[in-house]
Scaffold this motif. Sequence first.
Motif, PDB file in Angstrom:
ATOM      1  N   GLN A  15       0.853  -1.185   0.000  1.00 24.25           N
ATOM      2  CA  GLN A  15       0.000   0.000   0.000  1.00 24.25           C
ATOM      3  C   GLN A  15       0.892   1.239   0.000  1.00 24.25           C
ATOM      4  N   VAL A  16       0.374   2.328  -0.537  1.00 28.69           N
ATOM      5  CA  VAL A  16       1.108   3.592  -0.592  1.00 28.69           C
ATOM      6  C   VAL A  16       0.388   4.599   0.283  1.00 28.69           C
ATOM      7  N   ILE A  17       1.124   5.210   1.199  1.00 28.99           N
ATOM      8  CA  ILE A  17       0.596   6.230   2.096  1.00 28.99           C
ATOM      9  C   ILE A  17       1.291   7.537   1.740  1.00 28.99           C
ATOM     10  N   VAL A  18       0.518   8.563   1.440  1.00 29.90           N
ATOM     11  CA  VAL A  18       1.128   9.787   0.931  1.00 29.90           C
ATOM     12  C   VAL A  18       0.474  11.021   1.542  1.00 29.90           C
ATOM     13  N   ASP A  19       1.312  11.947   1.951  1.00 34.40           N
ATOM     14  CA  ASP A  19       0.846  13.264   2.374  1.00 34.40           C
ATOM     15  C   ASP A  19       0.408  14.043   1.136  1.00 34.40           C
ATOM     16  N   PHE A  20      -0.428  15.062   1.335  1.00 36.06           N
ATOM     17  CA  PHE A  20      -0.937  15.826   0.189  1.00 36.06           C
ATOM     18  C   PHE A  20      -0.141  17.093  -0.083  1.00 36.06           C
ATOM     19  N   ASP A  21      -0.250  18.071   0.822  1.00 39.02           N
ATOM     20  CA  ASP A  21       0.362  19.378   0.586  1.00 39.02           C
ATOM     21  C   ASP A  21       1.884  19.281   0.553  1.00 39.02           C
ATOM     22  N   ALA A  22       2.481  19.818  -0.524  1.00 38.51           N
ATOM     23  CA  ALA A  22       3.936  19.879  -0.712  1.00 38.51           C
ATOM     24  C   ALA A  22       4.575  18.496  -0.853  1.00 38.51           C
ATOM     25  N   THR A  23       3.744  17.462  -0.990  1.00 36.09           N
ATOM     26  CA  THR A  23       4.244  16.121  -1.322  1.00 36.09           C
ATOM     27  C   THR A  23       3.691  15.724  -2.678  1.00 36.09           C
ATOM     28  N   LEU A  24       2.382  15.592  -2.789  1.00 32.22           N
ATOM     29  CA  LEU A  24       1.785  15.406  -4.108  1.00 32.22           C
ATOM     30  C   LEU A  24       1.817  16.710  -4.899  1.00 32.22           C
ATOM     31  N   THR A  25       1.731  17.825  -4.190  1.00 32.91           N
ATOM     32  CA  THR A  25       1.716  19.132  -4.860  1.00 32.91           C
ATOM     33  C   THR A  25       3.097  19.775  -4.814  1.00 32.91           C
ATOM     34  N   LYS A  26       3.322  20.703  -5.723  1.00 35.82           N
ATOM     35  CA  LYS A  26       4.600  21.405  -5.807  1.00 35.82           C
ATOM     36  C   LYS A  26       4.733  22.420  -4.667  1.00 35.82           C
ATOM     37  N   TYR A  27       5.960  22.595  -4.239  1.00 34.73           N
ATOM     38  CA  TYR A  27       6.244  23.609  -3.222  1.00 34.73           C
ATOM     39  C   TYR A  27       6.271  24.995  -3.855  1.00 34.73           C
ATOM     40  N   TRP A  28       6.828  25.086  -5.054  1.00 29.21           N
ATOM     41  CA  TRP A  28       6.891  26.345  -5.797  1.00 29.21           C
ATOM     42  C   TRP A  28       6.041  26.242  -7.050  1.00 29.21           C
ATOM     43  N   VAL A  29       5.275  27.273  -7.340  1.00 30.93           N
ATOM     44  CA  VAL A  29       4.454  27.328  -8.541  1.00 30.93           C
ATOM     45  C   VAL A  29       4.701  28.676  -9.218  1.00 30.93           C
ATOM     46  N   ASN A  30       5.364  28.615 -10.372  1.00 29.46           N
ATOM     47  CA  ASN A  30       5.670  29.842 -11.127  1.00 29.46           C
ATOM     48  C   ASN A  30       6.374  30.888 -10.272  1.00 29.46           C
ATOM     49  N   GLY A  31       7.344  30.415  -9.489  1.00 28.09           N
ATOM     50  CA  GLY A  31       8.135  31.317  -8.671  1.00 28.09           C
ATOM     51  C   GLY A  31       7.488  31.755  -7.377  1.00 28.09           C
ATOM     52  N   ARG A  32       6.280  31.298  -7.110  1.00 32.02           N
ATOM     53  CA  ARG A  32       5.569  31.644  -5.883  1.00 32.02           C
ATOM     54  C   ARG A  32       5.381  30.396  -5.030  1.00 32.02           C
ATOM     55  N   ARG A  33       5.283  30.590  -3.734  1.00 33.49           N
ATOM     56  CA  ARG A  33       5.012  29.475  -2.834  1.00 33.49           C
ATOM     57  C   ARG A  33       3.624  28.949  -3.128  1.00 33.49           C
ATOM     58  N   GLY A  34       3.531  27.665  -3.463  1.00 31.54           N
ATOM     59  CA  GLY A  34       2.238  27.066  -3.756  1.00 31.54           C
ATOM     60  C   GLY A  34       1.333  27.067  -2.531  1.00 31.54           C
ATOM     61  N   GLN A  35       0.052  27.203  -2.760  1.00 30.06           N
ATOM     62  CA  GLN A  35      -0.903  27.206  -1.646  1.00 30.06           C
ATOM     63  C   GLN A  35      -1.178  25.788  -1.171  1.00 30.06           C
ATOM     64  N   LEU A  56      -0.092   2.410 -10.203  1.00 28.67           N
ATOM     65  CA  LEU A  56      -0.561   1.694  -9.017  1.00 28.67           C
ATOM     66  C   LEU A  56      -1.982   1.177  -9.198  1.00 28.67           C
ATOM     67  N   GLU A  57      -2.819   1.938  -9.879  1.00 21.65           N
ATOM     68  CA  GLU A  57      -4.195   1.500 -10.126  1.00 21.65           C
ATOM     69  C   GLU A  57      -4.216   0.225 -10.950  1.00 21.65           C
ATOM     70  N   LYS A  58      -3.379   0.139 -11.955  1.00 16.26           N
ATOM     71  CA  LYS A  58      -3.344  -1.050 -12.810  1.00 16.26           C
ATOM     72  C   LYS A  58      -2.928  -2.293 -12.037  1.00 16.26           C
ATOM     73  N   ARG A  59      -2.229  -2.099 -10.942  1.00 12.83           N
ATOM     74  CA  ARG A  59      -1.773  -3.231 -10.136  1.00 12.83           C
ATOM     75  C   ARG A  59      -2.560  -3.379  -8.843  1.00 12.83           C
ATOM     76  N   ASP A  60      -3.694  -2.662  -8.753  1.00 19.24           N
ATOM     77  CA  ASP A  60      -4.593  -2.746  -7.599  1.00 19.24           C
ATOM     78  C   ASP A  60      -3.885  -2.448  -6.284  1.00 19.24           C
ATOM     79  N   VAL A  61      -2.950  -1.508  -6.315  1.00 15.64           N
ATOM     80  CA  VAL A  61      -2.255  -1.073  -5.103  1.00 15.64           C
ATOM     81  C   VAL A  61      -2.980   0.151  -4.557  1.00 15.64           C
ATOM     82  N   PRO A  62      -3.535   0.083  -3.342  1.00 12.99           N
ATOM     83  CA  PRO A  62      -4.270   1.235  -2.801  1.00 12.99           C
ATOM     84  C   PRO A  62      -3.350   2.400  -2.461  1.00 12.99           C
ATOM     85  N   VAL A  63      -3.854   3.593  -2.693  1.00 17.33           N
ATOM     86  CA  VAL A  63      -3.159   4.828  -2.341  1.00 17.33           C
ATOM     87  C   VAL A  63      -4.007   5.556  -1.305  1.00 17.33           C
ATOM     88  N   LEU A  64      -3.442   5.815  -0.131  1.00 22.35           N
ATOM     89  CA  LEU A  64      -4.129   6.544   0.922  1.00 22.35           C
ATOM     90  C   LEU A  64      -3.520   7.931   1.010  1.00 22.35           C
TER      91      LEU A  64
END
Length: 345
Positions: free
Chosen positions: A82-102, A187-195
Amino acid sequence: MNYRLGLHSIIGISYTSGRYLPPSKTRSSSVWFAKRSFRAKTGMEKAVESKFSEAMMVVVDDPQSLENKKAAIRDAGPGKLQVIVDFDATLTKYWVNGRRGQSSHNLLQQSNPEYDTKRHQLFEYYHPLEFSPTIPIEEKAKLMEEWWGKTHALLIEGGLTYDDIKKSVANATLEFRDGVVELFTYLEKRDVPVLIFSAGLGDIIEEVLRQKLHKSFKNVKIVSNRMIFDHDGHLVSFRGKTIHVLNKNEHAIDVAAPLHDQFGGIDSSTDDSDSVKKRTNVLLLGDHLGDLGMSDGLNYENRITVGFLNNDDGNSLEIYRKAFDFVYLNDAPMWGVVKLVAEIC
C-alpha cells in the motif's frame, strides 16, 4: 561522512559525480547527483527521460538497507503493498511559477471575507504552538484539537458552500508534481491502494484532484476531515473524529473515503479498511518529519520512506537523510518515485 545518490539504482541511468555543498555542517560531505544521461528501456522510462529535471538530486543514507527492503517488497508482490502519501507539498509542488504554492488549507476563501480573517487569526495564534519544543505532546494534541474545532466552527458559521470550494480551487496557486498521474495510474493497474493522508479538508482535496488531474482513480482514498452539506450546498457539520496534524495516521483509516460519487461513483471498487490493513508492505511519501507517523497503527513488515526536502534551510538535510530512505531535493518531480514503484512491483 559520504552521501550516496541512489537514483541510478532507482531508474537504471548512468550518473555523473558532483559536489553539493549546503551552507551547514554538511559542507564537508559529498553528494552524488544525477545529470541527464539516461538509458531508457521501456515506455515509462522514456517518459522519465523526457521529464526528469537535471537539477533534481536524491540522497540515500543506507543503500544496502534500502536494497534489502526493495527486494522484500518485490518478493511479496503488489498484493501486499500500500502507498501512504501526504498531500500538501508532497503530491503538490512547493513552488508554482516562482511563488510558494498554496496548501489545501490556505487556498480556501469564504464568501464572507470576515471569516477568512478570523481563521487567519487562529493560525497566527496556534501555528507557533504546533512547533513549540517546550509544550508536551499530550498538551499540544489538545491545542491542535481546539484549533481545528474552532476553525471548523468558523467555516459553518460563515456559511461556507461547496461553490466556495470550487471557486477557491479554481483560483488557487496549486499544481501537482510532474509524474503524479503516472504514479497513480501505474498503481491503479496493479490494484495497489493509495491513501492520501491530510489534516486538512478532504472535500477540498477531492475538488483539487477533480479540477487539476481531470481523472479518477479507483484505488485512491482520502484520509482527512470530511464535510457534510445540506441540499442547498451549505456546510452544516463534519463527519466523525477530527483529524489534525498529531493524529494523522493509520488509526484514522476507518474514516477513509474513496473519491466522492461526483468524481466517478467508485465506492464499490475500492478496498475496504480491513483489506488495506492486511497490506503489510508500505511505501510512505511525505515532506515533513511528522509524516513518518502516518503509518503508526499499521503492523507493517517492510517500509520504504521517501522525503521531499523542498526548501532546505541549510540544517535539514542531515536530519532528513537519517529519517527517510530517500530524500529528494529542490522540489523534485515524482518521476523517481514512479520508477521506484515499477522496481518494487
